[in-house]
Write a protein that holds these residues in place. Sequence first.
Motif, PDB file in Angstrom:
ATOM      1  N   ASP A   4       0.829  -1.207   0.000  1.00  0.00           N
ATOM      2  CA  ASP A   4       0.000   0.000   0.000  1.00  0.00           C
ATOM      3  C   ASP A   4       0.864   1.258   0.000  1.00  0.00           C
ATOM      4  OD1 ASP A   4      -2.312  -1.456  -0.042  1.00  0.00           O
ATOM      5  OD2 ASP A   4      -3.079  -0.752   1.884  1.00  0.00           O
ATOM      6  N   TRP A   5       1.920   1.237   0.810  1.00  0.00           N
ATOM      7  CA  TRP A   5       2.808   2.406   0.893  1.00  0.00           C
ATOM      8  C   TRP A   5       3.448   2.700  -0.463  1.00  0.00           C
ATOM      9  CZ3 TRP A   5       8.144   2.900   0.197  1.00  0.00           C
ATOM     10  CH2 TRP A   5       8.677   4.139   0.583  1.00  0.00           C
ATOM     11  N   CYS A   6       3.867   1.669  -1.159  1.00  0.00           N
ATOM     12  CA  CYS A   6       4.509   1.859  -2.464  1.00  0.00           C
ATOM     13  C   CYS A   6       3.553   2.487  -3.477  1.00  0.00           C
ATOM     14  CB  CYS A   6       5.016   0.523  -3.002  1.00  0.00           C
ATOM     15  SG  CYS A   6       6.460  -0.138  -2.135  1.00  0.00           S
ATOM     16  N   MET A   7       2.272   2.165  -3.374  1.00  0.00           N
ATOM     17  CA  MET A   7       1.300   2.692  -4.327  1.00  0.00           C
ATOM     18  C   MET A   7       0.572   3.940  -3.820  1.00  0.00           C
ATOM     19  SD  MET A   7      -0.498  -0.518  -6.274  1.00  0.00           S
ATOM     20  CE  MET A   7      -1.519  -1.051  -4.899  1.00  0.00           C
ATOM     21  N   ASN A   8       0.845   4.321  -2.549  1.00  0.00           N
ATOM     22  CA  ASN A   8       0.199   5.489  -1.940  1.00  0.00           C
ATOM     23  C   ASN A   8      -1.312   5.291  -1.819  1.00  0.00           C
ATOM     24  OD1 ASN A   8       0.319   8.091  -0.740  1.00  0.00           O
ATOM     25  ND2 ASN A   8      -0.385   9.021  -2.651  1.00  0.00           N
ATOM     26  N   VAL A   9      -1.712   4.111  -1.371  1.00  0.00           N
ATOM     27  CA  VAL A   9      -3.134   3.795  -1.191  1.00  0.00           C
ATOM     28  C   VAL A   9      -3.340   3.149   0.181  1.00  0.00           C
ATOM     29  CG1 VAL A   9      -3.570   3.495  -3.659  1.00  0.00           C
ATOM     30  CG2 VAL A   9      -2.865   1.514  -2.287  1.00  0.00           C
ATOM     31  N   LYS A  10      -4.607   2.971   0.559  1.00  0.00           N
ATOM     32  CA  LYS A  10      -4.963   2.301   1.804  1.00  0.00           C
ATOM     33  C   LYS A  10      -6.032   1.253   1.489  1.00  0.00           C
ATOM     34  CE  LYS A  10      -3.923   6.309   4.724  1.00  0.00           C
ATOM     35  NZ  LYS A  10      -4.462   7.298   5.704  1.00  0.00           N
ATOM     36  N   THR A  11      -5.587   0.027   1.274  1.00  0.00           N
ATOM     37  CA  THR A  11      -6.511  -1.021   0.822  1.00  0.00           C
ATOM     38  C   THR A  11      -6.621  -2.193   1.788  1.00  0.00           C
ATOM     39  OG1 THR A  11      -4.770  -2.186  -0.430  1.00  0.00           O
ATOM     40  CG2 THR A  11      -6.005  -0.466  -1.599  1.00  0.00           C
ATOM     41  N   GLY A  12      -5.886  -2.165   2.898  1.00  0.00           N
ATOM     42  CA  GLY A  12      -5.864  -3.308   3.801  1.00  0.00           C
ATOM     43  C   GLY A  12      -7.056  -3.391   4.733  1.00  0.00           C
ATOM     44  N   MET A  13      -7.052  -4.415   5.573  1.00  0.00           N
ATOM     45  CA  MET A  13      -8.063  -4.692   6.591  1.00  0.00           C
ATOM     46  C   MET A  13      -9.366  -5.218   5.997  1.00  0.00           C
ATOM     47  SD  MET A  13      -6.439  -4.159   9.343  1.00  0.00           S
ATOM     48  CE  MET A  13      -7.766  -4.293  10.532  1.00  0.00           C
ATOM     49  N   PRO A  14      -9.814  -6.367   6.494  1.00  0.00           N
ATOM     50  CA  PRO A  14     -11.076  -6.952   6.021  1.00  0.00           C
ATOM     51  C   PRO A  14     -12.282  -6.194   6.557  1.00  0.00           C
ATOM     52  CG  PRO A  14     -10.196  -8.257   7.811  1.00  0.00           C
ATOM     53  CD  PRO A  14      -9.159  -7.217   7.501  1.00  0.00           C
ATOM     54  N   VAL A  15     -13.436  -6.423   5.926  1.00  0.00           N
ATOM     55  CA  VAL A  15     -14.710  -5.860   6.384  1.00  0.00           C
ATOM     56  C   VAL A  15     -15.708  -7.006   6.452  1.00  0.00           C
ATOM     57  CG1 VAL A  15     -16.597  -4.256   5.917  1.00  0.00           C
ATOM     58  CG2 VAL A  15     -14.249  -3.613   5.335  1.00  0.00           C
ATOM     59  N   PHE A  16     -16.344  -7.179   7.613  1.00  0.00           N
ATOM     60  CA  PHE A  16     -17.292  -8.274   7.800  1.00  0.00           C
ATOM     61  C   PHE A  16     -18.714  -7.723   7.888  1.00  0.00           C
ATOM     62  CE2 PHE A  16     -13.243  -9.535   9.743  1.00  0.00           C
ATOM     63  CZ  PHE A  16     -12.966 -10.656   8.980  1.00  0.00           C
ATOM     64  N   PHE A  17     -19.629  -8.377   7.199  1.00  0.00           N
ATOM     65  CA  PHE A  17     -21.016  -7.935   7.158  1.00  0.00           C
ATOM     66  C   PHE A  17     -21.911  -8.947   7.878  1.00  0.00           C
ATOM     67  CE2 PHE A  17     -18.809  -6.271   3.469  1.00  0.00           C
ATOM     68  CZ  PHE A  17     -19.114  -4.915   3.549  1.00  0.00           C
ATOM     69  N   SER A  18     -22.936  -8.452   8.548  1.00  0.00           N
ATOM     70  CA  SER A  18     -23.812  -9.308   9.344  1.00  0.00           C
ATOM     71  C   SER A  18     -25.054  -9.754   8.589  1.00  0.00           C
ATOM     72  CB  SER A  18     -24.239  -8.570  10.622  1.00  0.00           C
ATOM     73  OG  SER A  18     -24.932  -7.371  10.296  1.00  0.00           O
ATOM     74  N   HIS A  19     -25.150  -9.366   7.323  1.00  0.00           N
ATOM     75  CA  HIS A  19     -26.352  -9.695   6.553  1.00  0.00           C
ATOM     76  C   HIS A  19     -25.971 -10.267   5.189  1.00  0.00           C
ATOM     77  CE1 HIS A  19     -25.087  -5.623   5.524  1.00  0.00           C
ATOM     78  NE2 HIS A  19     -25.653  -5.777   4.342  1.00  0.00           N
TER      79      HIS A  19
END
Length: 221
Positions: A23-38
């Motif tokens: 992410d640092w090399c590309m200047n983005v923030k794409t990490g961390m999962p997202v969990f949905f309850s539905h």
Amino acid sequence: MKNTAFFQKLIASARKIESIMGDWCMNVKTGMPVFFSHARGINRDAFDFETNAHSTIIKAIRLLRLGPSDVVVVLGCGRGRAACHFARQYIRKVIGIELEPQLCDVARKNGESLRGRRAEIEILNIDAASADISEGTVFFMFNPFGERTLRMVLKNIEATRDITSEPITIIYARPLYDYVFNEFPWLHIIHDYKSITGFHTMIYRNLVKRNQEPRLGRIDG
């Protein structure tokens, strides 16, 4: 058992470091999962958001010979990690398909801040099962949905593209439902590999007329 636990922790640490550095090399923030309850999507089979390894995406790109006419469609693009990697190539366009509005917003911001971008990024907030993906020549997915939606996507590609004369490439990371591809005999496996951290990826391509042979890449080393 102790050795197994240690090795699993080592792999988890390696994945985290790789995610942060990529992410640092590309200047983005794409990490961390997202969990949905539905349950989500037309077929109620959209999965939680997880990030694929940068190295897995980079290897897939290296195995392909992308050109200026290629349109890459990222199905279940999440925060845009794969879309950003493809947009650093000399291609026509990247289209990200994502069901969750908040993830679409993050993906667009990452596209704007992306370092080294060479192609347009378009993020669409729509279900992959009903999306217009007729522009695509290359399709990437990191197990974003179940077999019902996967089957609908493949049928959509089959119906909207000339599969006998136009090269079509499908990159399927974490291929839990690879058996669905057996229902589409025009698709053939051209690469099947696992990364050092355990990510499994399969790449499919159609057979085209002899005067339009599939464009295969190579890896040195």
